[in-house]
Design an enzyme around this catalytic site. Structure first.
Site, PDB file in Angstrom:
ATOM      1  N   ARG A 512       0.835  -1.205   0.000  1.00 35.05           N
ATOM      2  CA  ARG A 512       0.000   0.000   0.000  1.00 35.05           C
ATOM      3  C   ARG A 512       0.873   1.260   0.000  1.00 35.05           C
ATOM      4  NH1 ARG A 512      -5.466   0.996   1.082  1.00 35.05           N
ATOM      5  NH2 ARG A 512      -5.875  -1.204   1.443  1.00 35.05           N
ATOM      6  N   GLU A 545      -2.634  -7.773   3.981  1.00 33.34           N
ATOM      7  CA  GLU A 545      -4.080  -7.656   4.177  1.00 33.34           C
ATOM      8  C   GLU A 545      -4.764  -8.927   3.696  1.00 33.34           C
ATOM      9  OE1 GLU A 545      -5.702  -4.007   2.654  1.00 33.34           O
ATOM     10  OE2 GLU A 545      -3.932  -2.851   3.239  1.00 33.34           O
ATOM     11  N   ASP A 613     -11.336   7.864 -10.898  1.00 36.33           N
ATOM     12  CA  ASP A 613     -11.542   9.284 -10.591  1.00 36.33           C
ATOM     13  C   ASP A 613     -10.474  10.104 -11.313  1.00 36.33           C
ATOM     14  OD1 ASP A 613     -12.496  11.607  -9.514  1.00 36.33           O
ATOM     15  OD2 ASP A 613     -11.457  11.374  -7.598  1.00 36.33           O
ATOM     16  N   CYS A 826     -16.785  -5.690  -3.146  1.00 34.88           N
ATOM     17  CA  CYS A 826     -16.818  -6.507  -4.365  1.00 34.88           C
ATOM     18  C   CYS A 826     -18.244  -6.691  -4.861  1.00 34.88           C
ATOM     19  CB  CYS A 826     -16.205  -7.880  -4.115  1.00 34.88           C
ATOM     20  SG  CYS A 826     -14.542  -7.827  -3.444  1.00 34.88           S
TER      21      CYS A 826
END
Length: 858
Positions: A512, A545, A613, A826
């Site tokens: 990340r 994760e 975006d 999801c």
């Protein structure tokens, strides 16, 4: 018997079957007036008429009440080849009848003057039956319509001399043949008029001299005639009935006889009929218009192109009327029938034919609009490398389709234009979308027909203008998924043959905190070694994760990558505070590979159905579709510069003396230092004047939007095409729709989201907590609503079609507790405990959406 006389007898049999002789007590079983006669449609009557002629069947003479009121029964000639018994008690010779007025039965084609002449005669007697019969005869015959309403040919002096010499020779020949044909004329006056009609308009058949848009029919005359006649209901009915009779014959001519190649004037039939302003009225929608559309859809490609070019000159109002005509038919048919997976709309001949006809109008709309066919991006110098798996695919019979590039519409090729060439069409593209059709279209079946490309099955994806963005997006989704499954299958077979490790997914394992380094390095390796792997399904894993990527992890991955890439501190893109848009940084230190990887990311987002975006001006999407940026694009990407250049163009004073600018411009690099650039060689010595200012503006725009960012954009486009080169993306979508596809909708309609949300685990829309939940969400500000969307779906944008297309599920997650709401991004599922109060619900929900980050296993 002469051919013309035989034709005349068959026509009499036909009219006897369809109209009768007028004697209600007729005993002829093959007469429409006979009491026991079974009515039949026009096609059946035509076949029966042929049988009666072959058998030399009984043929009625017209009853006195019918005489003069129908063209079906011309008087029997004393010199005729046959004597026919009558339905009445005795024989009746035409010499014994009282004289009848002129009924124009020998008229086989029309001119504007002739129509007005007949109309005047009818107006005097207040009996319009002669005009109705003439319209019925002419407008039901393709041959007659082709000869009707011809333009008066304007000859040059040299042509007149040549024609005069030819006419003198022709007169001698005519004198010799006149005596030989006199007897035939007496037997068959219709044949005489037909031959004279052909001779009168024979010059008009010389279509080789007509231009690509020029036609031999006088369109303005046709419009004036329709304006005069359509106000009369009886006359209008004649047009309707004639069209019903005309259409099957025209369809047969085009399907089996190749009539357009023999006489391009055959197109006049369609030009004349489509000028009827009542075609969209209910009377036509049942039979006449569907049949005519089927005939029009049989026109060869050159004829369709000529029709599109002609209609493109009509103007917005006439184009809109044509669109409404075909749209009315499609909507009427869709609403009148129950289409489903067993009864596909693709199999309805009327809807399919009307859609094909609408395509002609669509391209006419493009051609008649504001076109820019010159400013096209150059193709990539190097072809996108093929997969190393290609040879294996060929061995397995899985050779790639579309290797030659994306599909192109044949009519588009014939016309030499693309939809993206049109800056502004005559009428908005949205008017071509038919929503009722989109509602009943089974897109999975339609996509199958699109890929198979058989003539027997029609796909509406071949006419993407009629589909809305949601339907097209679904078609693209099927295409992407099938390609993913294909890559997965090929990989499995490849691993068996080669004995290599099975890797059916495009796997990205990223940290990340180092997402750009990890992702772009991995993507660069894949793009270099085997670009086909980019077409596998994306599977993202964040190191440390537990989230399993079923779509939600990918959404967050794309969001984080976009945030990093478009960070102005990195310097790859510049940001305009006034427009809130990004543009390529011409002074960027990043190599071309970095821009290629950004293009890959954009392509992967579309391929994996993820919304990004990103904030690009529309010119970026136009450039991706193969169009260069021009001056007018600066209004979107560089509004301040656009306004300055616009004022320069509009300046009424002396530009050279007052502004003192040259063809040398100044730009600023990353460190704020000025960089000079000559728009023309020696530009610092060339002043901008009133005469050359247009050239200056064009060159300035060319530099800003194309030349200054050429390397960066080419690399970006190359990366984008690595993923989308085999996709029908460019075929289905316009630039503004591609922006919607990548960025989603900025309009957040939470009311629509509430109406489409489903509930699970014991909740329903009438539960107290659900009512409290929606009251709370509706009270949020715009930023809080975006955070809620981000938390629940993985993106803060609405999908194509708006939030109403987002299938969100709210599931019960136990009784009242202090646990925060959680989500499965999801699957767009929100897990909501049954909080005891509305206040607690609001507090817990706000905390969850504000501080949510990362993935864990529940």
């Amino acid at each position: 018997m002469k051919r013309a006389a035989a034709k005349h007898l068959i026509e009499r049999y036909y009219h006897q079957l369809t109209e009768g002789c007028g004697n209600e007590a007729c005993t002829n079983e093959a007469c429409g007036s006979s009491p026991g006669f079974q009515r039949m449609d026009n096609n059946a009557a035509a076949i029966k008429a042929l049988e009666l002629y072959k058998n030399n069947a009984k043929l009625c003479d017209p009853h006195p009440s019918k005489k003069g009121a129908s063209s079906a029964f011309p008087e029997n000639s004393a010199k005729g080849a046959h004597n026919f018994s009558t339905c009445s008690n005795g024989k009746m010779n035409h010499k014994d009848l009282p004289p009848t007025r002129e009924d124009f039965r020998d008229l086989n084609y029309l001119t504007e003057e002739k129509v007005y002449e007949i109309l005047a005669v009818c107006s005097e007697t207040e009996d319009y039956s002669p005009l109705i019969r003439v319209i019925g005869r002419v407008f039901s015959s393709a041959e007659s319509l082709v000869q009707s309403f011809r333009k008066a040919k304007q000859h040059t002096k040299e042509e007149l001399k040549s024609l005069q010499a030819k006419d003198e020779d022709k007169d001698e020949d005519e004198k010799e043949t006149a005596s030989g044909s006199a007897s035939a004329m007496e037997v068959d006056p219709d044949a005489a008029s037909a031959s004279s009609g052909e001779g009168a308009s024979h010059d008009g058949n010389n279509v080789q001299k007509l231009g690509p848009v020029e036609v031999s029919v006088d369109i303005e005359a046709v419009r004036r005639v329709y304006d005069r006649l359509l106000s009369n209901e009886k006359i209008e009915a004649a047009f309707l009935n004639a069209l019903v009779y005309l259409s099957p014959n025209v369809e047969c001519d085009l399907t089996y006889h190749n009539v357009y190649a023999a006489d391009p004037n055959y197109l006049n039939v369609f030009i004349i009929v489509m000028e009827n302003s009542n075609l969209h009225s209910p009377e036509y929608l049942e039979i006449a218009l569907p049949q005519f559309c089927k005939a029009m859809s049989k026109l060869p490609l050159p004829a369709l192109a000529k029709l599109a070019r002609l209609w493109s000159q009509y103007g917005a109002d006439k184009i809109r009327r044509l669109v409404e005509t075909f749209q009315q038919l499609i909507t009427y048919t869709v609403i009148s029938n129950e289409f489903n997976s067993d009864n596909l709309v693709n199999e309805d001949d009327g809807v399919v034919a009307a859609t094909k006809c609408l395509k002609i109008v669509y391209y006419a709309n493009v051609l008649g609009g504001d076109l820019d066919t010159d400013h096209n991006e150059e193709e990539d110098d190097e072809p996108i490398p093929e997969s190393s798996e290609l040879s294996l695919q060929e061995l397995l019979g899985e050779e790639r389709r579309n290797k030659k590039g994306p599909r192109v519409d044949p009519l588009e090729t014939e016309l030499g234009i693309r939809t993206s060439d049109c800056r502004k069409p005559l009428i908005p593209f949205e008017e071509f979308i038919n929503e009722p059709l989109n509602d009943v279209l089974e897109m999975d079946k339609d996509y199958t027909f699109f890929k198979v490309e058989t003539e027997s099955k029609f796909s509406f994806m071949t006419c993407p203008f009629i589909l809305n963005a949601v339907t097209k997006n679904l078609g693209l989704y099927y295409d992407n998924r099938i390609r993913m499954y294909s890559e997965r299958r090929i990989t499995a077979l490849y691993s068996l043959v080669q004995g290599q490790q099975l890797n059916p997914y495009l796997r990205l394992k990223v940290r990340r905190d180092h997402i750009i380094d990890d992702a772009l390095v991995r993507l660069e390796m894949i793009a270099t070694e085997n670009p086909a792997d980019l077409k596998k399904q994306l599977y993202v894993e964040f190191e440390g994760e537990q989230g399993v990527d079923e779509g939600g992890v990918s959404k967050e991955f794309f969001q984080l990558v976009v945030e990093e890439i478009f960070n102005p501190d990195i310097g790859m893109f510049t940001y305009d505070e006034s427009t809130k848009l990004f543009w390529f940084n011409p002074s960027s230190f990043e190599n071309e590979g970095q821009f290629t990887l950004i293009g890959i990311v954009l392509g992967l987002a579309i391929y994996n159905n993820c919304i990004l975006d990103v904030h690009f001006p529309m010119v970026v999407y136009r450039k991706l579709m193969g169009k260069k940026g021009t001056f007018r694009d600066l209004a979107d990407s560089h509004p301040v510069l656009f306004q300055s250049l616009k004022e320069l163009l509009e300046y009424e004073g002396n530009v050279e003396e007052d502004m003192m600018i040259t063809f040398q411009i100044s730009q600023t690099d990353l460190f704020g230092n000025p960089v000079m650039y000559d728009l023309r060689e020696g530009g610092d010595k060339i002043p901008v004047t009133n005469d050359n200012r247009k050239e200056f503006v064009a060159l300035y725009a060319e530099y800003m939007l194309n030349k200054s960012v050429e390397k960066q954009f080419k690399a970006f486009r190359r990366g984008f095409h690595m993923v989308t080169n085999e996709s029908p993306l460019k075929y289905l979508f316009r630039p503004e729709e591609i922006e919607l596809l990548i960025c989603g909708s900025r309009n957040l309609d939470f009311q629509a989201l509430e109406e489409t949300t489903e509930y699970d685990g014991g909740y329903n829309r009438d539960c107290r907590i659900i009512k409290d939940f929606w009251e709370t969400v509706h009270s949020f500000g715009q930023e809080q609503k975006r955070l809620f969307l981000q938390f629940t779906t993985g993106t803060d944008r609405a999908p194509v079609g708006g939030l109403g297309k987002l299938k969100m599920i709210i599931a019960k997650n136990g009784p009242d507790s202090d646990r925060l709401p959680t989500s499965h991004t999801c699957f767009n599922v929100l897990l909501l405990p049954e909080y005891s109060t509305k206040e607690k619900l609001r507090e817990r929900l706000l905390k969850a959406i504000t501080y949510a980050k990362g993935f864990g296993m529940l």
